[in-house]
Design an enzyme around this catalytic site. Structure first.
Site, short mmCIF file in Angstrom:
data_model
loop_
_atom_site.label_atom_id
_atom_site.label_comp_id
_atom_site.label_asym_id
_atom_site.label_seq_id
_atom_site.Cartn_x
_atom_site.Cartn_y
_atom_site.Cartn_z
CB SER A 145 -0.94 0.00 1.21
OG SER A 145 -1.77 -1.12 1.20
CG HIS A 209 -2.41 4.07 2.93
ND1 HIS A 209 -3.75 3.74 3.02
CD2 HIS A 209 -1.74 2.89 2.96
CE1 HIS A 209 -3.87 2.43 3.10
NE2 HIS A 209 -2.67 1.89 3.08
#
Length: 244
Positions: A145, A209
């Protein structure tokens, strides 16, 4: 979220390939299928035995912040190997969808080798940043991610006007097309709000993220500036400016 590029973006990819992007997808899928997490390998057993194998798998190949900063040399490889490990089918498929949608155009623009280095380095640093913020945690971090968020950040800088078809749950999943400069900042806002609430569970946290997205945007900006300067210095002098 699925891709729906405009004619200009489609022309950029026509006749081109993205071997690094597709290779990363293939490796992540292969690693997952042969891992104890997929449930496809009977050698790991079932029930408690399978759960123990999964936990050992995450601890070996993922990132454990408390170990990463303990001085153990092997732990330094964790942020790299964790990029190819996923905690569930949903985790894997969600990440691979985003990589497939956005990675090819970023790779085409940057070039294969620079893109590969960009992906790995940003993903590593995103995981490292999260681990540093939770240095005493024994929770395992896994997933691509952070690296894929970097791809999104780079995409926003390189292709801000590319139109992306988005599916919003609160609009009954009605497909709507928006430019990247609308969709991706909205996605970042959701990550920011989620990070403020403190996400839990195995996998890459929301802070990774945000860090990955920021690194990707800054990397693309620096890469673009450097490329412009190189092009400018490579322009041949005119006849009047030539040295005798």
């Amino acid at each position: 979220m699925i891709k729906a590029w405009g004619p200009k973006a489609a022309r950029l990819l026509r006749g081109r390939s993205a071997p690094v992007t597709y290779g990363l997808i293939a490796v992540c899928c292969l690693v997952f299928v042969i891992s104890p997490v997929s449930g496809f390998n009977p050698a790991y057993g079932t029930g408690d035995r399978l759960l123990a194998a999964q936990q050992a798998y995450f601890e070996r190949w993922g990132v454990v912040p408390a170990e990463l900063f303990s001085g153990v040399p092997r732990a330094a490889l964790g942020p790299f190997t964790a990029l190819f490990v996923h905690g569930s089918w949903v985790h894997l498929l969600g990440n691979m969808l985003f990589l497939y949608v956005f990675g090819a155009m970023v790779e085409e623009r940057m070039g294969h080798l620079p893109y590969a280095l960009f992906y790995v380095s940003c993903g590593y640093l995103a995981l490292l940043a999260y681990a540093a913020a939770h240095a005493g945690s024994g929770q395992t971090l896994v997933g691509a991610s952070g690296a894929i968020s970097a791809v999104l950040g780079a995409f926003l800088y390189l292709f801000p006007k590319a139109r992306v078809t988005s599916l919003f749950p609160f609009l009954f999943f009605l497909p709507l097309r928006f430019p990247a400069w609308v969709v991706l900042p909205f996605w970042v806002t959701l990550q920011w709000l989620a990070a403020g609430q403190g996400g839990k569970g195995t996998g890459v946290a929301y802070l990774a993220h945000l860090v990955g997205f920021s690194l990707g945007f800054l990397y693309a900006w620096g890469w673009s500036v450097r490329r412009t300067r190189v092009k400018a210095t490579a322009v041949p002098a005119t006849e009047g400016d030539s040295q005798p």
